[in-house]
Design a protein around this motif. Structure first.
Motif, PDB file in Angstrom:
ATOM      1  N   SER A   1     -11.324   5.516   1.534  1.00 58.73           N
ATOM      2  CA  SER A   1     -10.473   4.458   0.982  1.00 58.73           C
ATOM      3  C   SER A   1      -9.160   4.394   1.741  1.00 58.73           C
ATOM      4  O   SER A   1      -8.072   4.410   1.161  1.00 58.73           O
ATOM      5  CB  SER A   1     -10.225   4.704  -0.513  1.00 58.73           C
ATOM      6  OG  SER A   1      -9.711   3.533  -1.130  1.00 58.73           O
ATOM      7  N   CYS A   2      -9.271   4.319   3.069  1.00 55.57           N
ATOM      8  CA  CYS A   2      -8.131   4.189   3.977  1.00 55.57           C
ATOM      9  C   CYS A   2      -8.463   3.098   4.985  1.00 55.57           C
ATOM     10  O   CYS A   2      -9.596   2.620   5.059  1.00 55.57           O
ATOM     11  CB  CYS A   2      -7.869   5.499   4.723  1.00 55.57           C
ATOM     12  SG  CYS A   2      -7.585   6.937   3.674  1.00 55.57           S
ATOM     13  N   TRP A   3      -7.483   2.738   5.779  1.00 56.58           N
ATOM     14  CA  TRP A   3      -7.686   1.746   6.830  1.00 56.58           C
ATOM     15  C   TRP A   3      -8.820   2.193   7.758  1.00 56.58           C
ATOM     16  O   TRP A   3      -8.743   3.270   8.365  1.00 56.58           O
ATOM     17  CB  TRP A   3      -6.379   1.600   7.612  1.00 56.58           C
ATOM     18  CG  TRP A   3      -6.349   0.511   8.629  1.00 56.58           C
ATOM     19  CD1 TRP A   3      -6.926  -0.711   8.557  1.00 56.58           C
ATOM     20  CD2 TRP A   3      -5.658   0.552   9.886  1.00 56.58           C
ATOM     21  NE1 TRP A   3      -6.665  -1.452   9.688  1.00 56.58           N
ATOM     22  CE2 TRP A   3      -5.891  -0.686  10.524  1.00 56.58           C
ATOM     23  CE3 TRP A   3      -4.887   1.525  10.530  1.00 56.58           C
ATOM     24  CZ2 TRP A   3      -5.360  -0.990  11.773  1.00 56.58           C
ATOM     25  CZ3 TRP A   3      -4.358   1.227  11.776  1.00 56.58           C
ATOM     26  CH2 TRP A   3      -4.591  -0.011  12.387  1.00 56.58           C
TER      27      TRP A   3
ATOM     28  N   SER B   1       0.813  -1.210   0.000  1.00 53.89           N
ATOM     29  CA  SER B   1       0.000   0.000   0.000  1.00 53.89           C
ATOM     30  C   SER B   1       0.850   1.264   0.000  1.00 53.89           C
ATOM     31  O   SER B   1       0.381   2.325   0.423  1.00 53.89           O
ATOM     32  CB  SER B   1      -0.938  -0.001   1.210  1.00 53.89           C
ATOM     33  OG  SER B   1      -0.205  -0.180   2.407  1.00 53.89           O
TER      34      SER B   1
ATOM     35  N   CYS C   1      -7.810   9.072   0.403  1.00 54.84           N
ATOM     36  CA  CYS C   1      -6.839   8.005   0.152  1.00 54.84           C
ATOM     37  C   CYS C   1      -5.458   8.476   0.587  1.00 54.84           C
ATOM     38  O   CYS C   1      -5.290   9.587   1.075  1.00 54.84           O
ATOM     39  CB  CYS C   1      -6.848   7.623  -1.326  1.00 54.84           C
ATOM     40  SG  CYS C   1      -6.469   9.020  -2.431  1.00 54.84           S
TER      41      CYS C   1
ATOM     42  N   HIS D   1     -12.086  -0.253   0.474  1.00 53.93           N
ATOM     43  CA  HIS D   1     -10.667  -0.361   0.845  1.00 53.93           C
ATOM     44  C   HIS D   1     -10.276  -1.830   0.874  1.00 53.93           C
ATOM     45  O   HIS D   1     -11.120  -2.719   0.999  1.00 53.93           O
ATOM     46  CB  HIS D   1     -10.462   0.267   2.235  1.00 53.93           C
ATOM     47  CG  HIS D   1      -9.050   0.211   2.737  1.00 53.93           C
ATOM     48  ND1 HIS D   1      -8.010   0.887   2.119  1.00 53.93           N
ATOM     49  CD2 HIS D   1      -8.506  -0.441   3.792  1.00 53.93           C
ATOM     50  CE1 HIS D   1      -6.887   0.661   2.773  1.00 53.93           C
ATOM     51  NE2 HIS D   1      -7.163  -0.139   3.791  1.00 53.93           N
TER      52      HIS D   1
ATOM     53  N   GLU E   1      -7.537  -5.726  -4.976  1.00 56.14           N
ATOM     54  CA  GLU E   1      -7.511  -4.316  -5.385  1.00 56.14           C
ATOM     55  C   GLU E   1      -8.415  -4.096  -6.601  1.00 56.14           C
ATOM     56  O   GLU E   1      -9.122  -3.079  -6.678  1.00 56.14           O
ATOM     57  CB  GLU E   1      -6.073  -3.893  -5.700  1.00 56.14           C
ATOM     58  CG  GLU E   1      -5.851  -2.404  -5.769  1.00 56.14           C
ATOM     59  CD  GLU E   1      -5.819  -1.710  -4.416  1.00 56.14           C
ATOM     60  OE1 GLU E   1      -6.291  -0.552  -4.349  1.00 56.14           O
ATOM     61  OE2 GLU E   1      -5.343  -2.307  -3.435  1.00 56.14           O
TER      62      GLU E   1
ATOM     63  N   ARG F   1      -3.764   2.409  -5.403  1.00 56.53           N
ATOM     64  CA  ARG F   1      -5.116   2.883  -5.100  1.00 56.53           C
ATOM     65  C   ARG F   1      -5.482   4.072  -5.978  1.00 56.53           C
ATOM     66  O   ARG F   1      -6.629   4.201  -6.433  1.00 56.53           O
ATOM     67  CB  ARG F   1      -5.211   3.246  -3.618  1.00 56.53           C
ATOM     68  CG  ARG F   1      -6.617   3.642  -3.145  1.00 56.53           C
ATOM     69  CD  ARG F   1      -7.635   2.495  -3.317  1.00 56.53           C
ATOM     70  NE  ARG F   1      -7.126   1.255  -2.794  1.00 56.53           N
ATOM     71  CZ  ARG F   1      -7.113   0.909  -1.494  1.00 56.53           C
ATOM     72  NH1 ARG F   1      -7.599   1.735  -0.589  1.00 56.53           N
ATOM     73  NH2 ARG F   1      -6.619  -0.260  -1.106  1.00 56.53           N
TER      74      ARG F   1
ATOM     75  N   ASP G   1     -17.258   2.884   2.707  1.00 56.13           N
ATOM     76  CA  ASP G   1     -15.885   2.396   2.867  1.00 56.13           C
ATOM     77  C   ASP G   1     -15.562   1.469   1.717  1.00 56.13           C
ATOM     78  O   ASP G   1     -16.245   0.433   1.542  1.00 56.13           O
ATOM     79  CB  ASP G   1     -15.726   1.638   4.186  1.00 56.13           C
ATOM     80  CG  ASP G   1     -15.816   2.544   5.397  1.00 56.13           C
ATOM     81  OD1 ASP G   1     -14.784   3.126   5.763  1.00 56.13           O
ATOM     82  OD2 ASP G   1     -16.915   2.669   5.967  1.00 56.13           O
TER      83      ASP G   1
END
Length: 405
Positions: free
Chosen positions: A313-315, A136, A219, A345, A198, A226, A343
């Motif tokens: 689009s993050c943890w 990532s 992001c 991701h 992905e 990504r 969400d």
């Protein structure tokens, strides 16, 4: 034994990794990572002392530090490294780490294509061969380390479900086997929730983008894959991308330059306009980063619309964790500005089923060390050859030349 492997930190936790490989003549430290907050954050003095101690009594003629990628939990302690210690990293990692480097001289390697491995370089009698992997963050590497007659594969953080390196096992089989020791990440061993590939994110993003007037996608500017997914999804539903952040703009320029506009990273034409007060009204997609929190807040005040939406689009732990909300409030703040939120991701780390595939294929002769995991003992229960389970250090086998601290 002519080689020693010492995992100074990162053998029983995610992040903060520091690994030493040494022979009688040479010494290589692989990664100097910061702790994640939930493992406790040492003071700057403690971090500096830890790094200096690695080299203060070094009698070996050759020594260096090699970095696998630019995430802070792998490279964060670099500023404490004595200036006379040589440093090696990929060209892309150097570019991402620029704020940490100051006047330090860095030796770089050019990342290989997904179909081959990099050129071997030597630090005394220790050979390092970089292998490009999907993660990532841009330009991550595995490292084959040849030392004391042993072939040691340090995986760093990697995955098989990204946009690149679907053929990693074939590459390792062709160029890297045989190996004696596998130092492998196990981040996802404690996760039971399935993770998408992905490529699975593209139709999900495209469908969501098609439903709203303006879509913002939070992001990481460092995650080239990504950003490529965001571009593909926007193109699929004929949405224009607008970059409104200087940092993100410069990152996209870097990726296009290093990859020469390759198909794996087909980024859009971007518009550099960090001072733009109002975003275009319709059918636009905005990749955004957390440093734009105030810009987004002002934009929403001036031009609020119920038909705006956010793709997070993050943890997810960045806004779910109470500790992370205190340390990084921007994630939750940006999320709270939108009523239409989804969400979309996936993890940057190897999935457990793929970890089993890699370990069973590599068949390390001497030892397996699980790193970058909150519960490395879970390696004993995954679907790998029972013979290999007996090689997991330190749970099934003790070897005097491998220490996990």
């Amino acid at each position: 034994m002519d080689v020693e492997i010492i995992v100074h930190r990162g053998g029983y936790q995610v992040g903060g990794g520091i690994t030493e490989i040494r022979t009688r003549r040479s010494k290589v430290i692989v990664d100097l990572g910061q702790n994640f907050p939930y493992h406790g954050i040492p003071s700057a003095e403690e971090d500096k002392e830890r790094v200096e101690k690695l080299f203060s009594c070094n009698s070996r003629k050759h020594s260096a530090v090699v970095f696998s990628h630019a995430h802070p939990d792998h490279v964060g302690l670099l500023p404490y490294l004595p200036m006379n210690v040589p440093v090696y990293m990929s060209k892309g990692t150097k570019a991402l780490c620029a704020p940490l480097l100051g006047t330090r001289r860095i030796s770089t390697w050019t990342s290989a294509s997904p179909d081959t491995v990099g050129k071997t370089f030597w630090i005394g009698d220790i050979g390092i061969t970089p292998i490009m992997v999907s993660h990532s963050i841009f330009d991550s590497s595995m490292l084959l380390i040849q030392a004391g007659g042993k072939r040691i594969l340090y995986t760093g953080d990697f995955r098989l479900h990204g946009l690149v390196q679907h053929g990693l096992c074939t590459l390792l089989y062709k160029y890297i086997l045989p190996i004696d020791v596998l130092l492998v990440e196990g981040t996802m061993l404690t996760q039971s929730k399935p993770e998408p590939y992905e490529t699975d994110l593209v139709p999900k993003m495209a469908e969501f983008m098609s439903r709203y007037r303006r879509v913002f996608v939070l992001c990481s500017a460092n995650d080239a894959e990504r950003l490529s997914v965001i571009h593909t999804a926007a193109s699929r539903v004929n949405r224009k991308l607008w970059i409104t952040n200087e940092h993100l703009y410069e990152r996209l320029r870097l990726y296009r330059r290093i990859y020469n506009g390759g198909d794996d990273f087909a980024f859009p034409v971007v518009y550099k306009n960090g001072e733009m007060p109002i975003a275009p009204a319709d059918n636009f997609v905005f990749p955004i980063v957390t440093e734009q929190c105030e810009w987004i807040r002002n934009l929403r005040k001036e031009d609020a619309c119920d038909d705006d939406a956010l793709i997070f689009s993050c943890w997810p732990n960045n806004y779910l964790s109470e500790l992370n909300r205190k340390l990084m409030p921007e994630f939750a703040d940006i999320r709270s500005m939108f009523s239409n939120v989804t969400d979309i991701h996936t993890t940057g780390h190897v999935l457990t089923q793929h970890l089993c595939q890699v370990v069973n294929m590599l068949q390390p002769a001497d030892a397996i060390v699980c790193m970058h995991s909150d519960d490395p003992k879970r390696m004993l229960s995954i679907d790998i050859d029972p013979v290999l389970r007996q090689k997991i250090v330190p749970f099934s086998q003790e070897l005097p030349w491998i220490k996990v601290q």
